[in-house]
Design an enzyme around this catalytic site. Structure first.
Site, PDB file in Angstrom:
ATOM      1  N   LYS A  65       0.607  -1.353   0.009  1.00 17.07           N
ATOM      2  CA  LYS A  65      -0.170  -0.026   0.003  1.00 17.07           C
ATOM      3  C   LYS A  65       1.054   1.076   0.193  1.00 17.07           C
ATOM      4  CE  LYS A  65      -4.173  -2.002   2.275  1.00 17.07           C
ATOM      5  NZ  LYS A  65      -5.122  -1.935   3.361  1.00 17.07           N
ATOM      6  N   ASP A 101     -10.383   2.348   2.619  1.00 12.28           N
ATOM      7  CA  ASP A 101     -10.573   1.447   3.888  1.00 12.28           C
ATOM      8  C   ASP A 101     -11.281   2.216   4.649  1.00 12.28           C
ATOM      9  OD1 ASP A 101      -9.120  -0.763   2.768  1.00 12.28           O
ATOM     10  OD2 ASP A 101      -7.417  -0.091   3.728  1.00 12.28           O
ATOM     11  N   GLY A 126      -4.588   1.194  18.302  1.00 11.59           N
ATOM     12  CA  GLY A 126      -3.820   1.013  17.075  1.00 11.59           C
ATOM     13  C   GLY A 126      -3.455   2.343  16.431  1.00 11.59           C
ATOM     14  N   ASN A 150      -2.455   3.411  21.494  1.00 13.71           N
ATOM     15  CA  ASN A 150      -1.746   2.725  20.995  1.00 13.71           C
ATOM     16  C   ASN A 150      -0.565   2.100  22.157  1.00 13.71           C
ATOM     17  OD1 ASN A 150      -0.806   1.326  18.678  1.00 13.71           O
ATOM     18  ND2 ASN A 150       1.183   2.220  18.603  1.00 13.71           N
ATOM     19  N   MET A 217     -11.465  -4.910  13.467  1.00 15.09           N
ATOM     20  CA  MET A 217     -11.268  -4.880  11.811  1.00 15.09           C
ATOM     21  C   MET A 217     -10.928  -6.199  11.172  1.00 15.09           C
ATOM     22  SD  MET A 217      -9.327  -1.421  10.875  1.00 15.09           S
ATOM     23  CE  MET A 217      -9.847   0.183  11.336  1.00 15.09           C
TER      24      MET A 217
HETATM   25  P1  NDP Z   1      -0.054  -2.360  11.120  1.00 12.17           P
HETATM   26  O1  NDP Z   1       1.147  -3.401  11.174  1.00 12.17           O
HETATM   27  O2  NDP Z   1       0.088  -1.129  10.406  1.00 12.17           O
HETATM   28  O3  NDP Z   1      -0.487  -1.922  12.629  1.00 12.17           O
HETATM   29  C1  NDP Z   1      -0.030  -2.455  13.687  1.00 12.17           C
HETATM   30  C2  NDP Z   1      -0.755  -2.088  14.970  1.00 12.17           C
HETATM   31  O4  NDP Z   1      -1.184  -3.001  15.894  1.00 12.17           O
HETATM   32  C3  NDP Z   1       0.216  -1.150  15.728  1.00 12.17           C
HETATM   33  O5  NDP Z   1      -0.490   0.152  16.315  1.00 12.17           O
HETATM   34  C4  NDP Z   1       0.718  -2.127  16.876  1.00 12.17           C
HETATM   35  O6  NDP Z   1       1.241  -1.349  17.881  1.00 12.17           O
HETATM   36  C5  NDP Z   1      -0.318  -2.743  17.055  1.00 12.17           C
HETATM   37  N1  NDP Z   1      -0.167  -4.121  17.665  1.00 12.17           N
HETATM   38  C6  NDP Z   1       0.309  -5.322  17.136  1.00 12.17           C
HETATM   39  N2  NDP Z   1       0.445  -6.354  17.916  1.00 12.17           N
HETATM   40  C7  NDP Z   1      -0.182  -5.689  19.078  1.00 12.17           C
HETATM   41  C8  NDP Z   1      -0.310  -6.468  20.554  1.00 12.17           C
HETATM   42  N3  NDP Z   1      -0.285  -7.820  20.658  1.00 12.17           N
HETATM   43  N4  NDP Z   1      -0.990  -5.635  21.569  1.00 12.17           N
HETATM   44  C9  NDP Z   1      -1.270  -4.270  21.110  1.00 12.17           C
HETATM   45  N5  NDP Z   1      -1.043  -3.693  20.055  1.00 12.17           N
HETATM   46  C10 NDP Z   1      -0.435  -4.441  19.070  1.00 12.17           C
HETATM   47  O7  NDP Z   1      -1.475  -3.112  10.646  1.00 12.17           O
HETATM   48  P2  NDP Z   1      -2.691  -2.510  10.058  1.00 12.17           P
HETATM   49  O8  NDP Z   1      -3.011  -1.116  10.418  1.00 12.17           O
HETATM   50  O9  NDP Z   1      -2.268  -2.604   8.367  1.00 12.17           O
HETATM   51  O10 NDP Z   1      -3.639  -3.613  10.094  1.00 12.17           O
HETATM   52  C11 NDP Z   1      -4.379  -3.777  11.484  1.00 12.17           C
HETATM   53  C12 NDP Z   1      -5.722  -4.619  11.404  1.00 12.17           C
HETATM   54  O11 NDP Z   1      -6.520  -4.314  10.675  1.00 12.17           O
HETATM   55  C13 NDP Z   1      -5.209  -6.063  10.969  1.00 12.17           C
HETATM   56  O12 NDP Z   1      -5.800  -7.037  11.567  1.00 12.17           O
HETATM   57  C14 NDP Z   1      -5.660  -5.992   9.264  1.00 12.17           C
HETATM   58  O13 NDP Z   1      -6.108  -7.557   9.159  1.00 12.17           O
HETATM   59  C15 NDP Z   1      -7.018  -5.159   9.678  1.00 12.17           C
HETATM   60  N6  NDP Z   1      -7.281  -4.651   8.548  1.00 12.17           N
HETATM   61  C16 NDP Z   1      -8.627  -4.829   7.991  1.00 12.17           C
HETATM   62  C17 NDP Z   1      -9.378  -4.425   7.014  1.00 12.17           C
HETATM   63  C18 NDP Z   1     -10.814  -4.752   6.483  1.00 12.17           C
HETATM   64  O14 NDP Z   1     -11.161  -4.340   5.392  1.00 12.17           O
HETATM   65  N7  NDP Z   1     -11.447  -5.421   7.573  1.00 12.17           N
HETATM   66  C19 NDP Z   1      -8.395  -3.315   6.075  1.00 12.17           C
HETATM   67  C20 NDP Z   1      -7.105  -3.050   6.653  1.00 12.17           C
HETATM   68  C21 NDP Z   1      -6.729  -3.767   7.893  1.00 12.17           C
HETATM   69  P3  NDP Z   1       2.826  -0.909  18.164  1.00 12.17           P
HETATM   70  O15 NDP Z   1       2.857   0.440  17.238  1.00 12.17           O
HETATM   71  O16 NDP Z   1       3.004  -0.680  19.517  1.00 12.17           O
HETATM   72  O17 NDP Z   1       3.757  -1.913  17.475  1.00 12.17           O
END
Ligand code: NDP
Length: 277
Positions: A65, A101, A126, A150, A217
Site C-alpha cells: 500500500k 478503507d 492501534g 496505542n 477490523m
Molecule cells: P500495522 O502492522 O500497520 O499496525 C499494527 C498495529 O497493531 C500497531 O499499532 C501495533 O502497535 C499494534 N499491535 C500489534 N500487536 C499488538 C499487540 N499484541 N497488542 C497491542 N497492539 C498491537 O497493521 P494494519 O494497521 O495494516 O492492520 C491492522 C488490522 O486491521 C489487521 O488485523 C488487519 O487485518 C486489519 N485490517 C482490516 C481491513 C478490513 O477491510 N477489514 C482493512 C485493513 C486492515 P505498536 O505500534 O505498539 O507496534
C-alpha cells in the site's frame, strides 16, 4: 472486457475476486477481476505489466500500500491523509491513487450496523496503516471524542497531533493504554494486528459505555478474541471487519465503474459462506 485485479503477497486467500464478481453481477457490469501475486521486490513491474496489458484498475493489499502511494501520479485527499493507497485507477496519462478503507469502515458502521458516529465517543486502538486510513473518514462523521490509543503511546500522540487541523469540533487525542482507565466509549475499534496472532491489546477494563459497540477490523469465522473479550467486559454489541472489507471494495468499484453496488446482500452471502467453512 475491462480488467481489474487485487495485487498483494500473499494473495491466494483474498476474497476480493469473489466480492467484485458479485458486484459486477449485481450491477450488470461487463468486467473481469482477478488476483495477482507480485514478488515482494517486484510490485512496480507487476503494476506496469498489468497496466500495459490494458488493466483499468487495481486493489492493493499487504505489503504494497505504501509503494502504491509512491507510484500514483495523483492521489485523493483521503489517500494523501493515509499516506497509503489501496485502490488504483488507470487512465492514459494518470495513475490515480485512492484509499477506500476508512470510507468502507464508516459505511459498515453507519449503514450495515446502524451505528451513527456524530456526537459519539470513539476509541480507535492501534496506530498503524489501518488507523491512518480510518482517521479522516471518522473525523468527517463529527464524533464528540476520537481517542487514538496505542501500545507504543508516542505513535498515537504523533497521529493525534498530525490530524489536529482536521479535527474540527472533535476532541482528538492520542495516548497509551493505561491512560484510558476510567473513561467510557460508545464505540471501540480494534485496528491493531493483535487479533491476527490471537492476542489482545492490553486495554484496561470498563471502557464500554451503555449500549457500546466493539468493532474488530479483523474478520474470520466466529468471534475474534477481541470481540469475545469485549462482550466479557460489557460491550452490548460486537462486529468484525468483514463488512469493512466488502464496503471498501464497493467504494473502489464505484470509483472505477461510476455505479455503487449494494454491499449488504454481498456481505450477507459472504458471511454465510465463511460460517459454512
Ligand atoms: P500495522 O502492522 O500497520 O499496525 C499494527 C498495529 O497493531 C500497531 O499499532 C501495533 O502497535 C499494534 N499491535 C500489534 N500487536 C499488538 C499487540 N499484541 N497488542 C497491542 N497492539 C498491537 O497493521 P494494519 O494497521 O495494516 O492492520 C491492522 C488490522 O486491521 C489487521 O488485523 C488487519 O487485518 C486489519 N485490517 C482490516 C481491513 C478490513 O477491510 N477489514 C482493512 C485493513 C486492515 P505498536 O505500534 O505498539 O507496534
Amino acid at each position: 472486457m475491462d480488467r481489474y485485479a487485487v495485487i498483494g503477497n500473499p494473495i491466494a486467500h483474498s476474497k476480493s475476486p469473489w466480492i467484485h464478481a458479485a458486484f459486477a453481477r449485481q450491477t450488470a457490469q461487463a468486467m473481469r477481476y482477478e488476483a495477482v501475486l507480485a514478488p515482494l521486490d517486484g510490485f512496480a513491474d507487476a503494476l506496469a505489466r498489468f497496466r500495459a496489458e490494458g488493466g483499468r484498475g487495481l486493489n492493493v493489499t499487504v505489503p504494497f500500500k505504501l509503494e502504491a502511494f509512491a507510484l500514483a501520479t495523483r492521489c485523493t485527499a483521503r489517500a494523501e491523509a493515509a499516506g497509503a493507497v489501496n485502490t488504483l485507477a488507470f487512465t492514459d496519462d494518470c495513475i490515480l491513487g485512492d484509499n477506500t478503507d476508512g470510507a468502507g469502515l464508516v459505511r459498515d458502521l453507519t449503514v450495515n450496523l446502524g451505528c451513527p458516529l456524530g456526537g459519539r465517543r470513539i476509541l480507535l486502538v492501534g496506530a498503524g496503516g489501518a488507523t491512518l486510513g480510518a482517521l479522516l473518514p471518522l473525523l468527517g462523521q463529527h464524533p464528540a471524542v476520537l481517542t487514538i490509543a496505542n501500545r507504543t503511546s508516542s505513535k498515537a500522540a504523533t497521529l493525534a497531533q498530525a490530524f489536529a487541523p482536521q479535527a474540527g469540533d472533535t476532541r482528538l487525542g492520542g495516548c497509551g493504554f493505561d491512560a484510558l482507565a476510567g473513561q467510557g466509549f460508545d464505540l471501540v475499534i480494534n485496528a491493531t494486528s493483535a487479533s491476527l496472532a490471537g492476542e489482545l491489546p492490553a486495554l484496561p477494563p470498563g471502557l464500554y459505555a451503555e449500549g457500546a459497540l466493539a468493532y474488530d477490523m479483523m474478520y474470520g469465522r466466529g468471534r475474534t478474541v477481541f470481540m469475545q473479550a469485549a462482550l466479557d467486559d460489557g460491550a452490548t454489541r460486537v462486529a468484525d471487519g468483514l463488512g469493512m472489507l466488502v464496503e471498501q471494495a464497493a467504494e473502489s468499484f464505484a470509483l472505477w465503474r461510476g455505479v455503487r453496488p449494494d454491499g449488504a446482500p454481498v456481505l450477507a452471502e459472504l458471511r454465510r459462506l465463511i460460517e459454512a467453512g
